[in-house]
Design an enzyme around this catalytic site. Structure first.
Site, PDB file in Angstrom:
ATOM      1  N   ASP A 143      46.776   4.185 -32.833  1.00 41.54           N
ATOM      2  CA  ASP A 143      48.017   3.244 -32.928  1.00 41.54           C
ATOM      3  C   ASP A 143      47.503   2.122 -33.386  1.00 41.54           C
ATOM      4  OD1 ASP A 143      50.089   1.713 -32.201  1.00 41.54           O
ATOM      5  OD2 ASP A 143      50.029   2.216 -29.951  1.00 41.54           O
ATOM      6  N   TRP A 160      50.087   0.648 -23.440  1.00 41.22           N
ATOM      7  CA  TRP A 160      50.366   1.621 -24.766  1.00 41.22           C
ATOM      8  C   TRP A 160      49.574   2.850 -24.878  1.00 41.22           C
ATOM      9  CZ3 TRP A 160      55.148   0.880 -25.302  1.00 41.22           C
ATOM     10  CH2 TRP A 160      55.571  -0.399 -25.114  1.00 41.22           C
ATOM     11  N   LYS A 169      55.734  -6.025 -35.671  1.00 40.41           N
ATOM     12  CA  LYS A 169      54.660  -7.257 -35.518  1.00 40.41           C
ATOM     13  C   LYS A 169      53.937  -7.556 -36.652  1.00 40.41           C
ATOM     14  CE  LYS A 169      54.211  -4.425 -31.326  1.00 40.41           C
ATOM     15  NZ  LYS A 169      55.013  -5.256 -30.328  1.00 40.41           N
TER      16      LYS A 169
HETATM   17  C1  LIG Z   1      50.301  -1.234 -29.435  1.00 43.10           C
HETATM   18  C2  LIG Z   1      51.478  -0.659 -29.014  1.00 43.10           C
HETATM   19  N1  LIG Z   1      51.679   0.571 -29.176  1.00 43.10           N
HETATM   20  C3  LIG Z   1      53.089   1.053 -29.024  1.00 43.10           C
HETATM   21  C4  LIG Z   1      54.006  -0.016 -28.932  1.00 43.10           C
HETATM   22  C5  LIG Z   1      55.518   0.856 -28.723  1.00 43.10           C
HETATM   23  O1  LIG Z   1      56.304   0.525 -29.862  1.00 43.10           O
HETATM   24  P1  LIG Z   1      57.554   1.043 -30.023  1.00 43.10           P
HETATM   25  O2  LIG Z   1      58.494   0.172 -29.061  1.00 43.10           O
HETATM   26  O3  LIG Z   1      57.978   0.837 -31.457  1.00 43.10           O
HETATM   27  O4  LIG Z   1      57.925   2.403 -29.813  1.00 43.10           O
HETATM   28  C6  LIG Z   1      53.999  -1.190 -28.610  1.00 43.10           C
HETATM   29  C7  LIG Z   1      54.902  -2.020 -28.384  1.00 43.10           C
HETATM   30  O5  LIG Z   1      54.941  -3.187 -28.453  1.00 43.10           O
HETATM   31  C8  LIG Z   1      52.681  -1.737 -28.797  1.00 43.10           C
HETATM   32  O6  LIG Z   1      52.363  -2.993 -28.800  1.00 43.10           O
END
Ligand SMILES: Cc1ncc(COP(=O)(O)O)c(C=O)c1O
Length: 383
Positions: A195, A129, A219
Site C-alpha cells: 500500500d 492502515w 495524496k
Molecule cells: C497509507 C494509507 N492507506 C490507506 C488509506 C485509506 O485510503 P482510502 O481512504 O482511499 O480508502 C489511507 C488514507 O489516508 C492511507 O494513508
C-alpha cells in the site's frame, strides 16, 4: 510572503472591510496546504480541471456529462495508464489500472488476488492502515504479523527477517498517520505487495519486487475517487478462488480499466497531475523536492527546543512529519500564528496528537519555509 499573509490574517480576523474578490484570491493563492489527504494539487492542475468541467468534449460538453466510452475519455484513460507506467518505470508486462473503492478496498483486492484458498501471507503492522489491511486479509486466510511497532505508538518501522514461505509480504510503505516510512524498502524471496497510498511517485525503487502496488490517488497523484494499481499479471490469479468481478484484477486488466463506469473526473485530474510530474522532471524531481522539504522541516523540529518529533529519526517520513510541543509549552500562541500565516491542515491525527505537516508532491518548498519561519517566530516570542 509574510506581508501578504499578514493581509490574509487581517482579512480573516475582519480587521479589513470585506472584499470578497480579494479574499477569494488570497484564499486560493496563499493557503499553505499541509492536509494529509485529500490534499494540495498544483494551481495549474486545478485550473485545467475546472476548465474541463466547463467544457471538454465535442460541442463544449463537460467532462463529467459525457460518455466514458467516448473517444475523448478513452484517450484520457489510455494516456493516464501509459504515463503512470512510464513515469514509475514499470516493467513492460505490468498493467496499470485506475479503479474505485479507495485503498480500503485495495486491502481486500490484494488478498483476493494473491492469497490462495488455505494459504497464508505475512504482513508488517506499522499503524492504522497496515492494521486495516491485516483485518481485511484475515477474511480470506491465515495472516502472520511479522513485526509491529504498536507498543510505542508506531513511532518506527520495526525490523524483521524476510519470510521464506507464504504467498506474499505486505507492507505499508509510508504511514500517513504516524509519520513513518521505510527508509529502505525490504527485499524478500516472496513477492511484495505494498500500500503506497501516501508516498507513491515520490521515490524510485525496483518495481520487479512487487506483485502488486496500490495507492489511493488523493495524496501524491490526484484527487480522491480513484486508486492506482500496478499489477504483475504473471503473479496474480493463481489463488483458486472464485473472485467477485469487481475485486478480480484480471477482469479489470481484460477490460483495460473500463469494466464499469470509471471515476472520470478523478482519472482526468490524475492524468493532469501525472503530466505535471513529468513536466517537473519526473520521479527524480519529485524525489529531490521531497528530500528538500523533509530536510527543512526536520531540521527545525530538531533545532527548536519548543518542539519534539514523534517518529524515530531512522524511520521518519518524507511525506508526513509528526511533531508536538515540548512538555509544558502552551500552544495557543503557535496555533494563532500558523493560522495567521495562512497555514492549513497541520493538526495531528487524534491517535498521535500534536501536529502533522503533510508534504506531498505538489507542496512547494516555500510552504515548508513559511511553517519553519512560524515555528521560529513562536520560539522568539515565547515567554
Ligand atoms: C497509507 C494509507 N492507506 C490507506 C488509506 C485509506 O485510503 P482510502 O481512504 O482511499 O480508502 C489511507 C488514507 O489516508 C492511507 O494513508
Amino acid at each position: 510572503m509574510w506581508e501578504t499573509n499578514g493581509l490574509l490574517g487581517a482579512i480573516l480576523t475582519q480587521k479589513l472591510p470585506n472584499h470578497p474578490k480579494e479574499i477569494q484570491h488570497l484564499c486560493t493563492m496563499q493557503v499553505h496546504n499541509f492536509s494529509a489527504g485529500p490534499c494540495i494539487l498544483p494551481q495549474e492542475v486545478m485550473q485545467q480541471a475546472a476548465e474541463a468541467v466547463k467544457s471538454f468534449g465535442p460541442g463544449g460538453l463537460s467532462l463529467i456529462e459525457m460518455s466514458h466510452r467516448s473517444k475523448e475519455f478513452v484517450a484520457v484513460m489510455e494516456e493516464a495508464r501509459a504515463l503512470a507506467k512510464s513515469l514509475r518505470d514499470l516493467p513492460d508486462r505490468y498493467e496499470v489500472l485506475f479503479l474505485q473503492g479507495g485503498a480500503s478496498l485495495g486491502f481486500l483486492t490484494a488478498a483476493y488476488n494473491l492469497l490462495p484458498e488455505n494459504g497464508s501471507a505475512h504482513y508488517v503492522d506499522t499503524g492504522t492502515w497496515a492494521n486495516n489491511a491485516i483485518k481485511e486479509a484475515r477474511h480470506l486466510g491465515e495472516i502472520d504479523v511479522l513485526a509491529s511497532s504498536k507498543e510505542t505508538n508506531y513511532d518506527h518501522i520495526p525490523s524483521f527477517d524476510a519470510p521464506r514461505g507464504g504467498s506474499y509480504l505486505h507492507i505499508t510503505s509510508n504511514n500517513t498517520i504516524f509519520g513513518t516510512q521505510y527508509a529502505q524498502l525490504p527485499k524478500a524471496p516472496v513477492p511484495l505487495v505494498a500500500d503506497m497510498s501516501s508516498d507513491i511517485f515520490s521515490r524510485s525503487f525496483d518495481a520487479e519486487d512487487y506483485a502488486l502496488i496500490y495507492a489511493g490517488a488523493q495524496k501524491n497523484m490526484g484527487p480522491a475517487g480513484t486508486v492506482f494499481y500496478a499489477v504483475d499479471p504473471d503473479r496474480i490469479g493463481k489463488t483458486g478462488r472464485n473472485i467477485p468481478s469487481y475485486l478480480d484484477l484480471n477482469v479489470h486488466i481484460k477490460k483495460e480499466s473500463m469494466f464499469n463506469t470509471p471515476p472520470v473526473f478523478s482519472v482526468y485530474v490524475t492524468l493532469l497531475m501525472l503530466r505535471w510530474m513529468r513536466d517537473q522532471g519526473g520521479l527524480e524531481a519529485m524525489q529531490s523536492r521531497a528530500a528538500a522539504r523533509a530536510a527543512a522541516m526536520y531540521n527545525e523540529i530538531d533545532r527548536n527546543p519548543l518542539f519534539v518529533g514523534h517518529a524515530e529519526i531512522g524511520s521518519r517520513s518524507q511525506m508526513n512529519a509528526t511533531f508536538r510541543l515540548a512538555e509544558g509549552v502552551d500552544g495557543a500562541a503557535f496555533d494563532a500564528l500558523w493560522a495567521e500565516a495562512g497555514i492549513s491542515g497541520i493538526k495531528g491525527h487524534r491517535s498521535v496528537g500534536g501536529y502533522r505537516a503533510s508534504m506531498y508532491n505538489a507542496l512547494p518548498l516555500e510552504s515548508v519555509q513559511v511553517l519553519v519561519s512560524t515555528m521560529q517566530h513562536f520560539e522568539q516570542h515565547h515567554g
